[in-house]
Design a protein around this motif. Structure first.
Motif, PDB file in Angstrom:
ATOM      1  N   UNK A  89       0.848  -1.193   0.000  1.00 33.23           N
ATOM      2  CA  UNK A  89       0.000   0.000   0.000  1.00 33.23           C
ATOM      3  C   UNK A  89       0.882   1.241   0.000  1.00 33.23           C
ATOM      4  N   UNK A  90       0.574   2.195  -0.848  1.00 37.35           N
ATOM      5  CA  UNK A  90       1.270   3.482  -0.830  1.00 37.35           C
ATOM      6  C   UNK A  90       0.685   4.326   0.296  1.00 37.35           C
ATOM      7  N   UNK A  91       1.510   4.740   1.237  1.00 36.23           N
ATOM      8  CA  UNK A  91       1.016   5.464   2.413  1.00 36.23           C
ATOM      9  C   UNK A  91       1.398   6.941   2.415  1.00 36.23           C
ATOM     10  N   UNK A  92       2.089   7.402   1.387  1.00 37.28           N
ATOM     11  CA  UNK A  92       2.469   8.810   1.297  1.00 37.28           C
ATOM     12  C   UNK A  92       1.724   9.459   0.142  1.00 37.28           C
ATOM     13  N   UNK A  93       1.781  10.780   0.071  1.00 36.73           N
ATOM     14  CA  UNK A  93       1.185  11.498  -1.045  1.00 36.73           C
ATOM     15  C   UNK A  93       1.995  11.233  -2.319  1.00 36.73           C
ATOM     16  N   UNK A  94       1.295  11.040  -3.411  1.00 37.56           N
ATOM     17  CA  UNK A  94       1.954  10.760  -4.684  1.00 37.56           C
ATOM     18  C   UNK A  94       1.507  11.781  -5.708  1.00 37.56           C
ATOM     19  N   UNK A  95       2.478  12.383  -6.391  1.00 42.94           N
ATOM     20  CA  UNK A  95       2.163  13.295  -7.485  1.00 42.94           C
ATOM     21  C   UNK A  95       1.953  12.457  -8.738  1.00 42.94           C
ATOM     22  N   UNK A  96       0.692  12.246  -9.098  1.00 42.82           N
ATOM     23  CA  UNK A  96       0.369  11.355 -10.202  1.00 42.82           C
ATOM     24  C   UNK A  96       0.766  11.923 -11.564  1.00 42.82           C
TER      25      UNK A  96
END
Length: 379
Positions: free
Chosen positions: A230-237
């Motif tokens: 699971x990605x748990x940080x903010x991601x710049x898509x």
């Protein structure tokens, strides 16, 4: 630009999936037929019947496999580089096995010798069975995580080995792949043959279709209890390639998160369970073309189940989870992705149209009489 960068990343996740599904349906039934060859055909003439059901199409069907690899190279360079280096020996085993297919098709019937032809029949079996098994094993390892990471120059380092890929869960996934493609090939072979060959094919196809369902369900329950990512940080898509700045954690049952969040996605595992059963029923009723369509929908359901479960991950990293490759951080530039969309829009309809025309022209049953009448011009 017609699409923003985030949308293009999603489009290419979908397009790569379509290419893999196309490969599994089209080249997959060739491999299924090759895997059944030594078991459904008892005489040399019967084996030539089996070979010639796919003889006109097997080379063209490999376009799906080649195109999928080329698309990954251009659209997902980090995924391509990491997968082809990490799975190097597995992919080499696939390549060595695939060598047997063109040589086997071309030279098998050129020498009228029982030992020669029998050897190439088993060579075609190996060239069909081994790739199907290894592709499934590779998919299984994606759910477990692949031991790789990147340095500051984004050069990947794989720390596993070939035999480390052969875990019980990965082997189970390999068996799902084998049974699925044999089912697909068997339904097609039942559509193109008659008499004893068709009878034997229907019996074996029924067995492998039921095994596909059972093993797929077992794999599903196993996945539900695995530690997913699971990605748990903010991601710049909308950012360019940058796979090492996010935070990823492992959580039990995380591979079901997308299904739990969007209930309609359960239609894919449902297809993977129901369609093989319906394919067997319609095949036994003599509606073999419909059975092939239903079997293809089953293949679509199984592959999309895996894709949806993994999303947004392409390759999770077991050794350095934060370096996992995802839809958002491993794609090429926006311009590259957009140009490739134009290429797909132009050429994919051509490939589909040509393939449809070729199958329409070569439709019909392949019989023993047809083989004898064309003794020197067929495989």
């Amino acid at each position: 630009m017609l699409f923003d960068y985030e949308t293009l990343k999603l489009i290419w996740w979908l397009l790569v999936g379509i290419l893999l599904i196309g490969f599994s349906i089209m080249d997959g039934h060739d491999m299924g037929v090759g895997s059944l060859l030594p078991f459904v055909a008892k005489t040399d003439t019967e084996r030539r019947v089996v070979l010639n059901t796919v003889g006109a199409h097997w080379e063209g069907n490999q376009v799906w496999f080649i195109t999928a690899g080329g698309a990954m190279f251009a659209a997902l360079p980090l995924v391509y580089a990491t997968a082809f280096s990490g799975f190097y020996w597995a992919l080499m085993a696939v390549l060595w096995a695939l060598f047997l297919r063109p040589v086997g098709f071309k030279y098998r019937s050129m020498v009228k010798n029982k030992t020669w032809r029998s050897a190439w029949d088993w060579g075609l079996f190996v060239g069909s069975f081994v790739p199907a098994l290894i592709f499934g094993v590779a998919f299984g390892n994606l759910f477990l995580g692949v031991p790789f990471g990147f340095d500051e120059y984004l050069s990947s380092r794989y720390t596993g080995s070939f035999f480390a890929l052969l875990t019980p869960f990965a082997i189970l996934c390999g068996l799902v792949s084998v049974c699925m493609l044999i089912m697909q090939g068997g339904v097609y072979l039942a559509h193109r043959t008659t008499d004893e060959i068709q009878c034997r094919t229907k019996k074996l196809t029924t067995i492998f279709a039921m095994m596909t369902v059972v093993l797929f369900v077992i794999a599903g329950f196993w996945v539900a209890n695995l530690d997913g990512y699971v990605i748990t940080s903010q991601v710049d898509k909308g950012a360019f390639i940058d796979p090492i700045t996010k935070t990823v954690e492992r959580q039990q049952g995380a591979w079901l998160a997308n299904f739990n969040a969007y209930g309609t996605l359960w239609v894919f595992p449902a297809l993977g369970v129901v369609m093989p059963i319906l394919a067997v029923v319609t095949m036994k009723m003599g509606r073999t073309l419909l059975a092939f369509v239903l079997s293809s929908l089953g293949v679509l359901g199984i592959i999309m189940t895996a894709g949806v479960a993994l999303f947004p991950f392409y390759m999770p990293s077991s050794s350095m989870p934060n370096h996992s490759l995802t839809v958002w951080d491993s794609a090429s530039s926006q311009l590259t992705l957009m140009i490739m969309v134009y290429v797909v829009v132009l050429f994919l309809p051509i490939v589909v149209s040509y393939t449809s025309w070729a199958y329409a022209i070569m439709r019909g049953k392949v019989t023993k009489a047809y083989i004898k009448e064309n003794e020197h011009t067929l495989y």
